[in-house]
Design an enzyme around this catalytic site. Structure first.
Site, PDB file in Angstrom:
ATOM      1  N   SER A 111      61.062  57.243  74.821  1.00 40.69           N
ATOM      2  CA  SER A 111      60.299  57.865  76.103  1.00 40.69           C
ATOM      3  C   SER A 111      59.597  59.197  75.443  1.00 40.69           C
ATOM      4  O   SER A 111      60.549  60.006  75.031  1.00 40.69           O
ATOM      5  CB  SER A 111      60.782  57.916  77.302  1.00 40.69           C
ATOM      6  OG  SER A 111      61.407  56.684  77.619  1.00 40.69           O
TER       7      SER A 111
ATOM      8  N   GLN B 272      54.096  56.559  82.065  1.00 37.66           N
ATOM      9  CA  GLN B 272      54.971  56.717  80.984  1.00 37.66           C
ATOM     10  C   GLN B 272      54.076  56.778  79.569  1.00 37.66           C
ATOM     11  O   GLN B 272      53.411  55.625  79.379  1.00 37.66           O
ATOM     12  CB  GLN B 272      56.080  56.198  81.069  1.00 37.66           C
ATOM     13  CG  GLN B 272      57.279  56.582  79.736  1.00 37.66           C
ATOM     14  CD  GLN B 272      58.313  55.929  79.809  1.00 37.66           C
ATOM     15  OE1 GLN B 272      58.572  54.794  79.084  1.00 37.66           O
ATOM     16  NE2 GLN B 272      59.413  56.125  80.653  1.00 37.66           N
TER      17      GLN B 272
ATOM     18  N   ASP C 133      62.811  53.716  84.461  1.00 36.82           N
ATOM     19  CA  ASP C 133      62.624  53.905  83.256  1.00 36.82           C
ATOM     20  C   ASP C 133      62.808  52.707  82.650  1.00 36.82           C
ATOM     21  O   ASP C 133      62.844  52.439  81.247  1.00 36.82           O
ATOM     22  CB  ASP C 133      63.293  55.201  82.508  1.00 36.82           C
ATOM     23  CG  ASP C 133      63.149  55.459  81.284  1.00 36.82           C
ATOM     24  OD1 ASP C 133      61.902  55.293  80.542  1.00 36.82           O
ATOM     25  OD2 ASP C 133      64.263  55.598  80.370  1.00 36.82           O
TER      26      ASP C 133
END
Length: 296
Positions: A235, A285, A211
């Protein structure tokens, strides 16, 4: 005497060592990385641990798909509830809900697979400088301190916050004074201290580390960053596939790009290679990249 890196890695391992409350029910704590809410990679990594603890050890995670539903409260514990969706002969599936204050903040489906032989092919690893030739994010942040007065006071602590992952960008990007460039980047990463020889743990740590940096790639063409005035980033979802065993305490190359951004959302992709050039994981993502006010 253990180094600061050892302390940071041990703290990360402590975060991932969830407390078992009941069958398929776990509790985890959070760490403040300087943002306004719990770091998404932490929640995803803990959810991966929770799911893994309910699966036969012969099965290893091969994919996860998660949605970030609400900001996490760093001052409250997170409860992880695991549903056993399926146990087959070669695949197992788990659903995990991360809950705070009675409401889900993250929802994930994870799939596990026993080892099998089969066809193999992959894209080639980019030809870039090795990690030994590059400065770490920690070193670069010290060089950027002269731009700190441009950062909103509420975010200044985040600039100097060190984490358990050593990250070395091939082409550094000054997040305090961002330039415009193509939407791609390559970052070497590894844990700052050795980890136990437990592949399931290495996959949870890589879930955590995946991430970092990814969504920022979608900001490169626009010359803004998380620290730019009025910028709101979060996110929305995160998908990760594991292709083979790896060691996250050895160098991995995270090769990222962003195919596009629209409607205040940016899409970013990543391929993760080991030093031998083998593809070990893939990531996608989408995230919120909203400019709430125009910079002055």
């Amino acid at each position: 005497m253990p180094s600061e890196g050892h302390h940071l890695v041990q703290d990360l391992l402590d975060q991932l060592d969830l407390e078992a409350l009941e069958q398929r029910l776990f509790r985890g704590s959070s760490r403040d990385l300087g943002g306004k809410s719990v770091f998404g990679g932490q929640v995803a990594g803990q959810a991966m641990v929770a799911a893994t603890r309910t699966v036969d050890p012969a099965f290893l995670a091969h994919s996860m798909h998660g949605y970030f539903l609400r900001p996490g409260d760093m001052g409250a514990a997170i409860v992880y509830e695991v549903d056993n969706i399926r146990d087959g002969r070669s695949f197992a599936t788990r659903r995990v809900q991360a809950i705070q204050h009675g409401r889900p903040i993250f929802s994930m489906l994870a799939s596990f697979h026993v080892e099998e032989s089969g066809y193999t092919h992959q894209m080639s690893m980019p030809d870039v400088a090795g990690p030994e030739e590059l400065a770490s994010h920690d070193e670069l942040r010290h060089a950027w301190v002269d731009a700190l007065d441009r950062v909103p006071e509420s975010l200044r602590e985040a600039v100097g916050r060190e984490v358990a992952i050593d990250m070395r960008p091939v082409r550094p990007w000054n997040m305090l004074d961002p330039d415009k460039r193509e939407a791609e980047q390559h970052v070497w990463l590894r844990a700052k201290a050795p980890l136990p020889d437990d592949q399931a743990l290495h996959r949870a740590v890589l879930t955590y580390a995946s991430d970092f940096n990814l969504l920022a790639t979608s900001l490169f063409p626009h010359g803004v960053s998380f620290f730019s005035p009025g910028m709101q980033m979060a996110s929305i979802d995160h998908a990760l596939w594991f292709h083979r065993e790896f060691a996250v305490d050895d160098w991995l190359l995270y090769s990222m790009d962003s195919p596009g951004a629209q409607d205040a959302r940016g899409l970013a992709r990543g391929l993760i290679f080991n030093r031998a050039g083998e593809l070990v994981a893939s990531v996608v993502q989408e995230g919120l990249i909203r400019q709430r006010e125009q910079p002055r």
